[in-house]
Design a protein around this motif. Structure first.
Motif, PDB file in Angstrom:
ATOM      1  N   ARG A  35     -11.215   3.622   2.815  1.00  0.00           N
ATOM      2  CA  ARG A  35     -10.058   2.745   3.065  1.00  0.00           C
ATOM      3  C   ARG A  35      -8.777   3.567   3.136  1.00  0.00           C
ATOM      4  NH1 ARG A  35      -7.282   0.593  -1.621  1.00  0.00           N
ATOM      5  NH2 ARG A  35      -7.866   1.732  -3.516  1.00  0.00           N
ATOM      6  N   TRP A  36      -7.754   2.964   3.737  1.00  0.00           N
ATOM      7  CA  TRP A  36      -6.448   3.588   3.884  1.00  0.00           C
ATOM      8  C   TRP A  36      -5.525   3.103   2.770  1.00  0.00           C
ATOM      9  CZ3 TRP A  36      -6.055   7.101   7.811  1.00  0.00           C
ATOM     10  CH2 TRP A  36      -6.972   6.992   8.858  1.00  0.00           C
ATOM     11  N   SER A  38      -1.519   3.436   2.006  1.00  0.00           N
ATOM     12  CA  SER A  38      -0.291   3.920   2.632  1.00  0.00           C
ATOM     13  C   SER A  38       0.925   3.226   2.035  1.00  0.00           C
ATOM     14  CB  SER A  38      -0.335   3.675   4.148  1.00  0.00           C
ATOM     15  OG  SER A  38       0.798   4.234   4.781  1.00  0.00           O
ATOM     16  N   THR A  43       0.313   8.398   3.885  1.00  0.00           N
ATOM     17  CA  THR A  43      -0.976   7.750   4.118  1.00  0.00           C
ATOM     18  C   THR A  43      -2.115   8.641   3.637  1.00  0.00           C
ATOM     19  OG1 THR A  43      -0.066   6.608   6.046  1.00  0.00           O
ATOM     20  CG2 THR A  43      -2.469   6.704   5.844  1.00  0.00           C
ATOM     21  N   LEU A  45      -6.382   8.714   2.927  1.00  0.00           N
ATOM     22  CA  LEU A  45      -7.701   8.114   3.117  1.00  0.00           C
ATOM     23  C   LEU A  45      -8.500   8.350   1.840  1.00  0.00           C
ATOM     24  CD1 LEU A  45      -9.440   6.779   5.470  1.00  0.00           C
ATOM     25  CD2 LEU A  45     -10.539   9.025   5.622  1.00  0.00           C
ATOM     26  N   HIS A  60     -10.318  12.559  12.482  1.00  0.00           N
ATOM     27  CA  HIS A  60      -9.636  11.327  12.858  1.00  0.00           C
ATOM     28  C   HIS A  60      -9.529  11.233  14.374  1.00  0.00           C
ATOM     29  CE1 HIS A  60      -6.107  13.958  13.277  1.00  0.00           C
ATOM     30  NE2 HIS A  60      -5.605  13.014  14.075  1.00  0.00           N
ATOM     31  N   GLU A  80     -10.645  12.033  -1.427  1.00  0.00           N
ATOM     32  CA  GLU A  80      -9.412  11.595  -0.768  1.00  0.00           C
ATOM     33  C   GLU A  80      -8.893  12.681   0.152  1.00  0.00           C
ATOM     34  OE1 GLU A  80      -5.712  12.634  -3.659  1.00  0.00           O
ATOM     35  OE2 GLU A  80      -6.785  10.775  -4.105  1.00  0.00           O
ATOM     36  N   THR A  84      -1.055  12.089   6.135  1.00  0.00           N
ATOM     37  CA  THR A  84       0.317  11.734   6.493  1.00  0.00           C
ATOM     38  C   THR A  84       0.828  12.496   7.704  1.00  0.00           C
ATOM     39  OG1 THR A  84       0.813  11.210   4.175  1.00  0.00           O
ATOM     40  CG2 THR A  84       2.684  11.598   5.642  1.00  0.00           C
ATOM     41  N   SER A 119     -13.980   4.703   8.898  1.00  0.00           N
ATOM     42  CA  SER A 119     -12.948   3.864   8.290  1.00  0.00           C
ATOM     43  C   SER A 119     -12.652   2.670   9.182  1.00  0.00           C
ATOM     44  CB  SER A 119     -11.666   4.674   8.108  1.00  0.00           C
ATOM     45  OG  SER A 119     -11.039   4.870   9.382  1.00  0.00           O
ATOM     46  N   PHE A 122      -6.445   1.654  11.602  1.00  0.00           N
ATOM     47  CA  PHE A 122      -5.190   1.619  10.835  1.00  0.00           C
ATOM     48  C   PHE A 122      -4.036   2.063  11.718  1.00  0.00           C
ATOM     49  CE2 PHE A 122      -2.078   3.802   8.070  1.00  0.00           C
ATOM     50  CZ  PHE A 122      -1.724   2.724   7.272  1.00  0.00           C
ATOM     51  N   PRO A 124      -0.164   3.083  11.141  1.00  0.00           N
ATOM     52  CA  PRO A 124       0.827   3.349  10.092  1.00  0.00           C
ATOM     53  C   PRO A 124       2.136   2.587  10.296  1.00  0.00           C
ATOM     54  CG  PRO A 124      -0.140   5.394  10.895  1.00  0.00           C
ATOM     55  CD  PRO A 124      -0.598   4.314  11.821  1.00  0.00           C
ATOM     56  N   SER A 128       1.772   0.285   7.027  1.00  0.00           N
ATOM     57  CA  SER A 128       2.145   0.979   5.797  1.00  0.00           C
ATOM     58  C   SER A 128       3.019   0.070   4.934  1.00  0.00           C
ATOM     59  CB  SER A 128       2.906   2.271   6.115  1.00  0.00           C
ATOM     60  OG  SER A 128       3.179   2.998   4.935  1.00  0.00           O
TER      61      SER A 128
END
Length: 289
Positions: A35-36, A38, A43, A45, A60, A80, A84, A119, A122, A124, A128
């Motif tokens: 999941r994201w 942010s 941001t 992951l 990505h 993680e 960003t 994922s 998303f 941003p 966010s």
């Protein structure tokens, strides 16, 4: 003969069970719950993993284009990855691929065979979260106040400068000011295009309480509002701001009580000292020479 006939069968069952168990033990653990997270365009992951010697590499993709590796997210042991600085431009839809890797791996040969976990998409710019703002309140006259908002900083930097949410969102950023008269339950909202806002048509001599949140109407409804600020109240008579919290009131009352107790104690001690001195002086004056 019957016993000898069953022996190969038993051996086959045992061998099959051993092969199955060995295969299960050798399966690379996939990343779960990708999941994201942010806040203010910083941001990260995240995912969950089982304890093992495996590592994880994150790739990505922007708008379903080719997958790209991130130099900071190769052979990770922690679940993680900070993306960003890789999600540019901000107003695009991104997806991430978390790949499990064994402790030793010929990456080129088995790239396609590695376990993958993808994922959700998303964006941003549109998703966010925005943190709570800080602000001050000052009376312009009997019926108007000026709200001065400090805009939160983001996780983004450009040419050595840390960007604010205004630098990122520009004209899309507005502020929603919610306020009510002290003792009343009816709230009103004012939308401001800038961080310096005016709230007018207030009743003279009355106190008012204010809350502020970033507001981005161009976003989907569930991400339009930032977090609400702490509540501040002001009255024209004193023009003093205070946070309405139980802890603050307890602190004020405790301080007043301590000042009162200290004052009374000092007065009592002074009175006793005066009485003792007066008594000694009177006694000495009454003794015949």
């Amino acid at each position: 003969m019957l016993v000898f006939g069953k022996t190969p069968l038993y051996l086959g069952i045992c061998l099959s069970a051993w092969i199955t168990a060995t295969a299960e033990n050798n399966i690379e653990p996939k990343a779960d719950n990708v999941r994201w997270v942010s806040l203010d365009f910083k941001t990260i992951l995240t995912w969950t993993i089982e304890a093992s010697a495996h590592t994880y590499t994150v790739l990505h993709s922007e708008d379903d284009r080719d997958w790209e590796e991130n130099p900071d997210c190769i052979r990770l042991r922690e679940p993680e990855c900070d993306l960003t600085n890789y999600l540019e431009p901000l107003d695009r839809t991104y997806a991430a691929d978390v790949r499990t890797e064994p402790a030793t791996v010929d990456y080129d040969d088995i790239l396609e065979e590695l376990p993958h976990t993808y994922s959700p998409p998303f964006n941003p710019y549109r998703e966010s979260n925005i943190s709570a703002v800080e602000f001050t309140v000052a009376f312009a006259d009997e019926s108007r106040v000026i709200i001065n908002i400090t805009e939160p900083l983001t996780g983004l930097h450009r040419q050595g400068k840390q960007l604010s949410i205004r630098d990122v969102l520009k004209k899309d950023l507005k502020y929603k000011i919610s306020y009510y008269k002290s003792g009343s339950s009816g709230k009103r909202d004012v939308i401001s295009d800038s961080s310096l806002a005016e709230v007018s048509n207030l009743e003279a001599g009355e106190g008012y309480c204010f809350m502020v949140a970033a507001f981005i109407p161009s976003r989907p409804r569930n991400t339009q509002h930032g977090a609400w600020s702490a509540q501040l109240c002001a009255s024209r008579g004193s023009n003093v701001l205070r946070e309405l919290s139980l802890g603050a009131w307890v602190g004020v009352v405790f301080t007043l009580i301590m000042v009162l107790v200290t004052t009374v104690t000092v007065m009592v001690l002074c009175c006793r000292c005066y009485q003792q001195r007066h008594s000694v002086h009177t006694t000495q004056s009454s003794v015949p020479i």
